[in-house]
Design an enzyme around this catalytic site. Structure first.
Site, short mmCIF file in Angstrom:
data_model
loop_
_atom_site.label_atom_id
_atom_site.label_comp_id
_atom_site.label_asym_id
_atom_site.label_seq_id
_atom_site.Cartn_x
_atom_site.Cartn_y
_atom_site.Cartn_z
N HIS A 62 0.87 -1.20 0.00
CA HIS A 62 0.00 0.00 0.00
C HIS A 62 0.90 1.23 0.00
CE1 HIS A 62 -3.74 2.25 1.52
NE2 HIS A 62 -2.81 3.16 1.25
N HIS B 105 1.56 5.40 -1.65
CA HIS B 105 1.19 6.59 -2.43
C HIS B 105 2.44 7.18 -3.06
CE1 HIS B 105 -2.92 6.79 -0.78
NE2 HIS B 105 -2.36 6.25 0.28
N LYS C 60 -9.31 -0.37 -5.74
CA LYS C 60 -9.29 0.30 -4.44
C LYS C 60 -10.65 0.91 -4.16
CE LYS C 60 -7.93 2.31 -0.74
NZ LYS C 60 -6.71 2.72 -0.08
N HIS D 180 -10.36 0.93 1.94
CA HIS D 180 -10.16 1.93 2.99
C HIS D 180 -11.36 1.80 3.92
CE1 HIS D 180 -8.61 5.84 4.63
NE2 HIS D 180 -9.79 5.73 5.20
N HIS E 194 -4.45 -0.84 5.99
CA HIS E 194 -4.00 -0.04 7.14
C HIS E 194 -4.96 -0.15 8.34
CE1 HIS E 194 -6.77 2.70 5.19
NE2 HIS E 194 -5.92 3.14 4.33
N ASP F 267 1.44 2.61 3.53
CA ASP F 267 0.61 3.81 3.36
C ASP F 267 1.48 5.06 3.42
OD1 ASP F 267 -1.65 5.26 2.84
OD2 ASP F 267 -2.43 5.21 4.87
O1 DOR Z 1 -3.29 9.29 5.81
C1 DOR Z 1 -3.66 9.01 4.68
N1 DOR Z 1 -3.12 9.61 3.60
N2 DOR Z 1 -4.63 8.11 4.53
C2 DOR Z 1 -5.18 7.86 3.33
O2 DOR Z 1 -6.05 7.06 3.26
C3 DOR Z 1 -4.75 8.63 2.14
C4 DOR Z 1 -3.40 9.12 2.29
C5 DOR Z 1 -3.04 10.16 1.25
O3 DOR Z 1 -3.32 9.96 0.07
O4 DOR Z 1 -2.42 11.16 1.62
ZN ZN Z 2 -3.30 5.10 1.69
#
Ligand code: DOR
Ligand code: ZN
Length: 346
Positions: free
Chosen positions: A14, A16, A100, A137, A175, A248
């Site tokens: 997971h 970003h 997702k 999520h 998460h 995450d």
């Molecule tokens: O803390 C988070 N940041 N939780 C999420 O689900 C998305 C993520 C983000 O894209 O910044």
């Molecule tokens: Zn995330």
């Protein structure tokens, strides 16, 4: 004295990576240690079609520095307009590894998420048929549900009904932050796994709020009380293959974090493996780290474990991690565990 630990190269289930200059800046932080990662599709606009995922994968690969090897495992953002045929085609070529699900409004860039779950039923049925996992999520977004209860309520009101209505669907609870999440996974053997982040193994809600607000510890789902953190630690270090690493890691620039309405996300790509070695050693479970970070995820997704390895070393002096990563958009603060760490990646 130096201690070393060599494990199969880990994957991040997971992650970003964002896009553009931010992607360029943060991708090496992950590719340095991880062979593969499940790439979150919550760009603006989101990655919703196979064509979007192809283009995004190409941008990720173009941003990878020469000499680094990394395989992005692409996902599509489930919307009420997602076309089951497009999903099937993108999965058949191996392009996408999951869809997702963001409940609409749950977190960063989730406005295109799902409000009416009846509208995504045909997609979920197609996914169950072809064995494509749904990454979830797991928070309800109702205003009347306390933010600290949103995961537990989601399990009862949304997740359990979806799983009962679509029995073959493979689901990753992403998460997880609660004992409720841990218990739900443990009591449902079939087709269910969960990722756990590095930061949720380290912080509880006091770390965010006591002694002044700490925006760099704010993420979603928000860290819960200590008993939940302990349940997550027990799950992660237990060797139970249904629990695996999804960092995450979510970069936001410092101005966006340190704001009157700060963004959710902890950036842990840089030091995750060292922090995990610390956590697993503290719990007397260093021998379980490879399962959590390198083996349980591939097993859930039906992918081979990496043949390359990663070596961690522990030394007498504390490791110094970069405090920030510079990006053309602004600096991104690296997660600070708040205690000295003696492990590092060799
Ligand atoms: O803390 C988070 N940041 N939780 C999420 O689900 C998305 C993520 C983000 O894209 O910044
Ligand atoms: Zn995330």
């Amino acid at each position: 004295m130096t201690q070393t630990l060599t494990i199969a190269r880990p994957d991040d289930w997971h992650l970003h990576l964002r896009d553009g200059a931010m992607l360029q800046a943060v991708l090496p932080e992950t590719a340095r240690h991880f062979a593969r990662a499940i790439i979150m599709p919550n760009l603006v606009p989101p990655v919703v079609t196979g064509a979007d995922a192809t283009a995004y994968r190409d941008r990720i690969l173009a941003a990878l520095p020469d000499g680094m090897a990394f395989e992005p495992l692409m996902t599509l953002y489930l919307t009420e307009d997602t076309d089951p045929a497009d999903v099937e085609a993108a999965a058949a070529t191996g392009l996408i590894k999951a869809l997702k699900l963001y409940p609409a409004g749950a977190t960063t860039n989730s406005a295109s998420g799902v409000s009416n779950f009846d509208n995504v039923r045909p997609v979920l049925e197609k996914m169950a048929e072809i064995g494509l996992p749904l990454c979830v999520h797991g928070e309800v977004t109702d205003n009347d549900i306390d933010i600290f209860d949103r995961e537990a309520v989601f399990i009862d009101r949304v997740l359990d009904p979806i799983r009962k209505a679509t029995p073959g669907l493979k689901v990753v609870m992403e998460h997880i932050t609660t004992k409720d999440g841990v218990d739900y996974v443990k009591s449902n053997a079939e087709n269910l796994g969960a990722t756990i982040t590095t930061h949720h193994l380290i912080i509880n809600r006091n770390h965010i709020l006591v002694g002044g607000i700490k925006p760099h510890y704010y993420c979603l789902p928000v860290a819960k009380r200590e008993s939940h953190r302990i349940a997550l630690r027990e799950a992660a270090t237990s060797g139970d293959a249904r629990f695996f690493l999804g960092t995450d890691s979510a970069p936001h620039t410092d101005p966006n974090k340190l704001s009157a309405c700060g963004c959710a996300g902890c950036f842990t790509a840089t030091n995750t493996m060292a922090l995990l070695a610390h956590v697993f050693e503290e719990d007397g479970a260093l021998d379980k780290l490879e399962g959590f970070a390198s083996k349980n995820g591939p097993s859930f997704y039906g992918l081979p474990v990496n043949t390359s390895t990663l070596t961690l070393t522990k030394s007498d002096s504390a490791t110094s991690f970069p405090g920030k990563i510079d990006t053309p958009d602004g600096s991104v603060t690296v997660f600070d565990p708040g205690f000295p760490v003696h492990w590092d990646v060799a």
